[in-house]
Design a protein around this motif. Sequence first.
Motif, PDB file in Angstrom:
ATOM      1  N   VAL A  94       0.835  -1.201   0.000  1.00  0.00           N
ATOM      2  CA  VAL A  94       0.000   0.000   0.000  1.00  0.00           C
ATOM      3  C   VAL A  94       0.872   1.254   0.000  1.00  0.00           C
ATOM      4  CG1 VAL A  94      -1.682   1.346   1.329  1.00  0.00           C
ATOM      5  CG2 VAL A  94      -2.022  -1.113   1.011  1.00  0.00           C
ATOM      6  N   ALA A  95       1.885   1.281   0.847  1.00  0.00           N
ATOM      7  CA  ALA A  95       2.760   2.453   0.910  1.00  0.00           C
ATOM      8  C   ALA A  95       3.476   2.660  -0.413  1.00  0.00           C
ATOM      9  CB  ALA A  95       3.763   2.297   2.048  1.00  0.00           C
ATOM     10  N   THR A  96       3.902   1.580  -1.049  1.00  0.00           N
ATOM     11  CA  THR A  96       4.630   1.690  -2.310  1.00  0.00           C
ATOM     12  C   THR A  96       3.751   2.188  -3.441  1.00  0.00           C
ATOM     13  OG1 THR A  96       6.128  -0.090  -1.654  1.00  0.00           O
ATOM     14  CG2 THR A  96       5.974   0.373  -3.999  1.00  0.00           C
ATOM     15  N   VAL A  97       2.611   1.555  -3.652  1.00  0.00           N
ATOM     16  CA  VAL A  97       1.784   1.919  -4.822  1.00  0.00           C
ATOM     17  C   VAL A  97       0.978   3.190  -4.629  1.00  0.00           C
ATOM     18  CG1 VAL A  97       1.701  -0.464  -5.644  1.00  0.00           C
ATOM     19  CG2 VAL A  97      -0.206   0.432  -4.281  1.00  0.00           C
ATOM     20  N   SER A  98       0.753   3.587  -3.372  1.00  0.00           N
ATOM     21  CA  SER A  98      -0.001   4.824  -3.146  1.00  0.00           C
ATOM     22  C   SER A  98       0.899   6.057  -3.253  1.00  0.00           C
ATOM     23  CB  SER A  98      -0.684   4.810  -1.776  1.00  0.00           C
ATOM     24  OG  SER A  98       0.273   4.902  -0.736  1.00  0.00           O
ATOM     25  N   GLY A  99       2.196   5.819  -3.263  1.00  0.00           N
ATOM     26  CA  GLY A  99       3.118   6.927  -3.398  1.00  0.00           C
ATOM     27  C   GLY A  99       3.521   7.563  -2.092  1.00  0.00           C
ATOM     28  N   ALA A 100       3.402   6.826  -0.987  1.00  0.00           N
ATOM     29  CA  ALA A 100       3.852   7.370   0.303  1.00  0.00           C
ATOM     30  C   ALA A 100       5.305   7.784   0.173  1.00  0.00           C
ATOM     31  CB  ALA A 100       3.686   6.331   1.402  1.00  0.00           C
ATOM     32  N   GLY A 101       5.602   8.960   0.592  1.00  0.00           N
ATOM     33  CA  GLY A 101       6.975   9.453   0.525  1.00  0.00           C
ATOM     34  C   GLY A 101       7.306  10.130  -0.800  1.00  0.00           C
ATOM     35  N   ASP A 102       6.332  10.175  -1.744  1.00  0.00           N
ATOM     36  CA  ASP A 102       6.587  10.877  -3.007  1.00  0.00           C
ATOM     37  C   ASP A 102       6.691  12.363  -2.760  1.00  0.00           C
ATOM     38  OD1 ASP A 102       6.630   8.620  -4.486  1.00  0.00           O
ATOM     39  OD2 ASP A 102       4.749   8.982  -5.549  1.00  0.00           O
TER      40      ASP A 102
END
Length: 101
Positions: free
Chosen positions: A93-101
């Motif tokens: 979830v963190a990866t595909v949602s863009g957390a940290g973008d």
Amino acid sequence: MLPALMLSVTGHAVADSLAQQGRAVFTQEAQPSCTVCHTLSDAGSTGTIGPNLDELKPSEERVRQAVTGGVGIMPAFGESLTKDQIAAVAHYVATVSGAGD
């Protein structure tokens, strides 16, 4: 070179096996499925009961805590999913949602 198995639906390339495992937890293994309540473009889900994860962009830790202990009307999955499954779905979830973008 990136591994041959790669998911790229939202522009975020998911090439690692942990994220691929997390996608399976999000879409199939968790019961009820996370897709019932949450919108997440990469998973093709459009649930409206819980927050839109594409907009929320939660961190891995935030997802891990929510999945383990529940939040609001969201049930806790700490008893029905393994720690490895919870870690995988949090990473996904963190990866595909863009957390940290």
